[in-house]
Design a protein around this motif. Structure first.
Motif, PDB file in Angstrom:
ATOM      1  N   GLN A   1      46.730  33.442  33.351  1.00 39.45           N
ATOM      2  CA  GLN A   1      47.046  33.555  32.148  1.00 39.45           C
ATOM      3  C   GLN A   1      45.815  34.206  31.383  1.00 39.45           C
ATOM      4  OE1 GLN A   1      47.791  29.812  30.046  1.00 39.45           O
ATOM      5  NE2 GLN A   1      48.819  30.789  28.323  1.00 39.45           N
ATOM      6  N   PHE A   2      44.714  33.529  31.762  1.00 43.09           N
ATOM      7  CA  PHE A   2      43.455  34.226  30.952  1.00 43.09           C
ATOM      8  C   PHE A   2      43.468  35.809  31.410  1.00 43.09           C
ATOM      9  CE2 PHE A   2      39.011  35.524  31.990  1.00 43.09           C
ATOM     10  CZ  PHE A   2      38.377  35.240  30.642  1.00 43.09           C
ATOM     11  N   ILE A   3      43.543  36.081  32.622  1.00 43.24           N
ATOM     12  CA  ILE A   3      43.329  37.531  32.931  1.00 43.24           C
ATOM     13  C   ILE A   3      44.341  38.381  32.375  1.00 43.24           C
ATOM     14  CG2 ILE A   3      43.836  39.250  34.997  1.00 43.24           C
ATOM     15  CD1 ILE A   3      42.118  37.365  36.711  1.00 43.24           C
ATOM     16  N   ASP A   4      45.567  37.894  32.147  1.00 46.09           N
ATOM     17  CA  ASP A   4      46.775  38.288  31.458  1.00 46.09           C
ATOM     18  C   ASP A   4      46.400  38.865  30.124  1.00 46.09           C
ATOM     19  OD1 ASP A   4      48.326  38.798  34.060  1.00 46.09           O
ATOM     20  OD2 ASP A   4      49.328  37.022  33.745  1.00 46.09           O
ATOM     21  N   ASN A   5      45.726  37.784  29.259  1.00 43.90           N
ATOM     22  CA  ASN A   5      45.531  37.778  27.981  1.00 43.90           C
ATOM     23  C   ASN A   5      44.144  38.826  27.529  1.00 43.90           C
ATOM     24  OD1 ASN A   5      47.800  36.330  27.432  1.00 43.90           O
ATOM     25  ND2 ASN A   5      46.762  34.543  27.552  1.00 43.90           N
ATOM     26  N   LEU A   6      43.565  39.409  28.628  1.00 45.88           N
ATOM     27  CA  LEU A   6      42.465  39.931  28.213  1.00 45.88           C
ATOM     28  C   LEU A   6      42.922  41.444  27.557  1.00 45.88           C
ATOM     29  CD1 LEU A   6      40.248  40.173  31.585  1.00 45.88           C
ATOM     30  CD2 LEU A   6      39.621  39.142  29.510  1.00 45.88           C
ATOM     31  N   LYS A   7      41.948  41.532  26.208  1.00 48.13           N
ATOM     32  CA  LYS A   7      42.144  42.573  25.624  1.00 48.13           C
ATOM     33  C   LYS A   7      40.830  43.538  25.543  1.00 48.13           C
ATOM     34  CE  LYS A   7      41.933  40.081  21.630  1.00 48.13           C
ATOM     35  NZ  LYS A   7      41.591  38.482  21.985  1.00 48.13           N
ATOM     36  N   GLU A   8      40.803  44.760  24.912  1.00 48.20           N
ATOM     37  CA  GLU A   8      39.968  45.563  24.917  1.00 48.20           C
ATOM     38  C   GLU A   8      38.813  44.758  23.693  1.00 48.20           C
ATOM     39  OE1 GLU A   8      41.050  49.488  23.769  1.00 48.20           O
ATOM     40  OE2 GLU A   8      42.115  49.733  25.476  1.00 48.20           O
ATOM     41  N   GLY A   9      37.577  45.082  24.130  1.00 49.46           N
ATOM     42  CA  GLY A   9      36.560  44.404  23.218  1.00 49.46           C
ATOM     43  C   GLY A   9      36.025  42.991  23.601  1.00 49.46           C
ATOM     44  N   ASP A  10      36.914  42.397  24.503  1.00 51.57           N
ATOM     45  CA  ASP A  10      36.434  41.020  25.132  1.00 51.57           C
ATOM     46  C   ASP A  10      35.046  40.942  25.859  1.00 51.57           C
ATOM     47  OD1 ASP A  10      38.746  39.976  23.732  1.00 51.57           O
ATOM     48  OD2 ASP A  10      39.886  39.603  25.665  1.00 51.57           O
ATOM     49  N   LYS A  11      34.118  40.126  25.492  1.00 55.56           N
ATOM     50  CA  LYS A  11      32.873  40.140  26.428  1.00 55.56           C
ATOM     51  C   LYS A  11      33.379  39.159  27.669  1.00 55.56           C
ATOM     52  CE  LYS A  11      29.850  40.311  22.779  1.00 55.56           C
ATOM     53  NZ  LYS A  11      28.499  39.624  21.956  1.00 55.56           N
ATOM     54  N   VAL A  12      33.142  39.852  28.899  1.00 51.59           N
ATOM     55  CA  VAL A  12      33.559  39.075  30.111  1.00 51.59           C
ATOM     56  C   VAL A  12      32.206  39.155  31.061  1.00 51.59           C
ATOM     57  CG1 VAL A  12      35.966  39.612  29.897  1.00 51.59           C
ATOM     58  CG2 VAL A  12      34.404  41.265  31.016  1.00 51.59           C
ATOM     59  N   VAL A  13      32.570  37.903  32.005  1.00 53.34           N
ATOM     60  CA  VAL A  13      31.502  37.971  33.150  1.00 53.34           C
ATOM     61  C   VAL A  13      32.449  38.119  34.561  1.00 53.34           C
ATOM     62  CG1 VAL A  13      29.827  36.545  34.348  1.00 53.34           C
ATOM     63  CG2 VAL A  13      30.245  36.336  31.822  1.00 53.34           C
ATOM     64  N   THR A  14      32.048  38.765  35.379  1.00 52.89           N
ATOM     65  CA  THR A  14      32.750  38.832  36.626  1.00 52.89           C
ATOM     66  C   THR A  14      32.212  37.660  37.749  1.00 52.89           C
ATOM     67  OG1 THR A  14      31.052  40.289  37.942  1.00 52.89           O
ATOM     68  CG2 THR A  14      32.626  41.431  36.423  1.00 52.89           C
ATOM     69  N   ILE A  15      32.879  37.788  38.676  1.00 51.44           N
ATOM     70  CA  ILE A  15      32.716  36.642  39.573  1.00 51.44           C
ATOM     71  C   ILE A  15      31.166  36.929  40.289  1.00 51.44           C
ATOM     72  CG2 ILE A  15      34.834  35.955  40.152  1.00 51.44           C
ATOM     73  CD1 ILE A  15      35.071  37.715  42.505  1.00 51.44           C
ATOM     74  N   ALA A  16      30.680  38.100  40.181  1.00 51.76           N
ATOM     75  CA  ALA A  16      29.416  38.558  40.741  1.00 51.76           C
ATOM     76  C   ALA A  16      28.333  38.309  39.577  1.00 51.76           C
ATOM     77  CB  ALA A  16      29.704  40.194  41.198  1.00 51.76           C
ATOM     78  N   GLY A  17      28.863  37.989  38.559  1.00 54.77           N
ATOM     79  CA  GLY A  17      27.879  37.615  37.504  1.00 54.77           C
ATOM     80  C   GLY A  17      27.434  38.886  36.497  1.00 54.77           C
ATOM     81  N   ILE A  18      28.160  39.840  36.763  1.00 51.42           N
ATOM     82  CA  ILE A  18      27.904  41.184  35.866  1.00 51.42           C
ATOM     83  C   ILE A  18      28.621  41.007  34.539  1.00 51.42           C
ATOM     84  CG2 ILE A  18      28.182  43.652  35.562  1.00 51.42           C
ATOM     85  CD1 ILE A  18      28.704  43.646  38.570  1.00 51.42           C
ATOM     86  N   HIS A  19      27.745  40.962  33.254  1.00 47.39           N
ATOM     87  CA  HIS A  19      28.066  40.743  31.914  1.00 47.39           C
ATOM     88  C   HIS A  19      28.498  42.114  31.535  1.00 47.39           C
ATOM     89  CE1 HIS A  19      26.259  36.590  31.397  1.00 47.39           C
ATOM     90  NE2 HIS A  19      26.103  37.026  32.719  1.00 47.39           N
ATOM     91  N   GLY A  20      29.595  41.934  30.710  1.00 47.13           N
ATOM     92  CA  GLY A  20      29.893  43.529  30.238  1.00 47.13           C
ATOM     93  C   GLY A  20      31.250  43.236  28.874  1.00 47.13           C
ATOM     94  N   LYS A  21      31.835  44.459  28.475  1.00 45.02           N
ATOM     95  CA  LYS A  21      32.589  44.281  27.256  1.00 45.02           C
ATOM     96  C   LYS A  21      33.826  45.170  28.018  1.00 45.02           C
ATOM     97  CE  LYS A  21      31.548  44.277  22.931  1.00 45.02           C
ATOM     98  NZ  LYS A  21      31.315  44.893  21.744  1.00 45.02           N
ATOM     99  N   VAL A  22      35.075  44.771  27.724  1.00 48.01           N
ATOM    100  CA  VAL A  22      36.192  45.442  28.310  1.00 48.01           C
ATOM    101  C   VAL A  22      36.415  46.609  27.264  1.00 48.01           C
ATOM    102  CG1 VAL A  22      38.765  45.329  28.369  1.00 48.01           C
ATOM    103  CG2 VAL A  22      37.385  43.172  29.012  1.00 48.01           C
ATOM    104  N   LYS A  23      36.203  47.950  27.963  1.00 45.49           N
ATOM    105  CA  LYS A  23      36.293  48.916  27.263  1.00 45.49           C
ATOM    106  C   LYS A  23      37.609  49.526  27.405  1.00 45.49           C
ATOM    107  CE  LYS A  23      34.017  52.544  25.517  1.00 45.49           C
ATOM    108  NZ  LYS A  23      33.084  52.458  24.461  1.00 45.49           N
ATOM    109  N   LYS A  24      38.397  49.320  28.339  1.00 46.66           N
ATOM    110  CA  LYS A  24      39.801  49.820  28.501  1.00 46.66           C
ATOM    111  C   LYS A  24      40.680  49.319  29.612  1.00 46.66           C
ATOM    112  CE  LYS A  24      42.222  54.201  29.856  1.00 46.66           C
ATOM    113  NZ  LYS A  24      42.388  55.406  30.294  1.00 46.66           N
TER     114      LYS A  24
END
Length: 116
Positions: free
Chosen positions: A54-77
């Motif tokens: 549900q969390f993955i399905d609700n992601l939208k552009e502009g959300d700040k996320v962290v990957t399972i590898a620890g990489i921080h970023g913002k959803v661009k597309k």
């Protein structure tokens, strides 16, 4: 007093009636074990997997996320092929699978930035 191993390994005492009673006890014991495993192991895992989906399905552009590898970023597309374009730095965009986004890490980072 018998311990559990002695009770399970003990031969029934007293003919056919004793054998039948021991069968029911054993079946109830193993049924209880299966119930406990389901309550404490299987059910929470399926609940957590549902929340992650549900969390993955609700992601939208502009959300700040962290990957399972620890990489921080913002959803661009959000791409159609189940991938995300994540901006990890100014002008640096990485393409990742949606399943690589960690719900727990993202929630912790977002909670920490909200409390500041």
């Amino acid at each position: 007093m018998y311990n559990l191993l002695n009770v399970l390994l003990m031969a029934p005492q007293g003919g056919a009636g004793g054998q039948q009673g021991m069968g029911w006890q054993t079946m109830l014991f193993f049924g209880g074990m299966i119930l406990v495993m389901w309550l404490f192991m299987i059910r929470p895992q399926t609940k957590k997997a549902k929340q992650q989906k549900q969390f993955i399905d609700n992601l939208k552009e502009g959300d700040k996320v962290v990957t399972i590898a620890g990489i921080h970023g913002k959803v661009k597309k959000i791409n159609d092929n189940n991938t995300l374009a994540i901006e990890v730095g100014p002008g640096t965009v990485m393409t990742m699978e949606r399943s690589a986004i960690s719900m727990e890490y993202t929630a912790n980072v977002n909670k920490a930035t909200e409390t500041k």
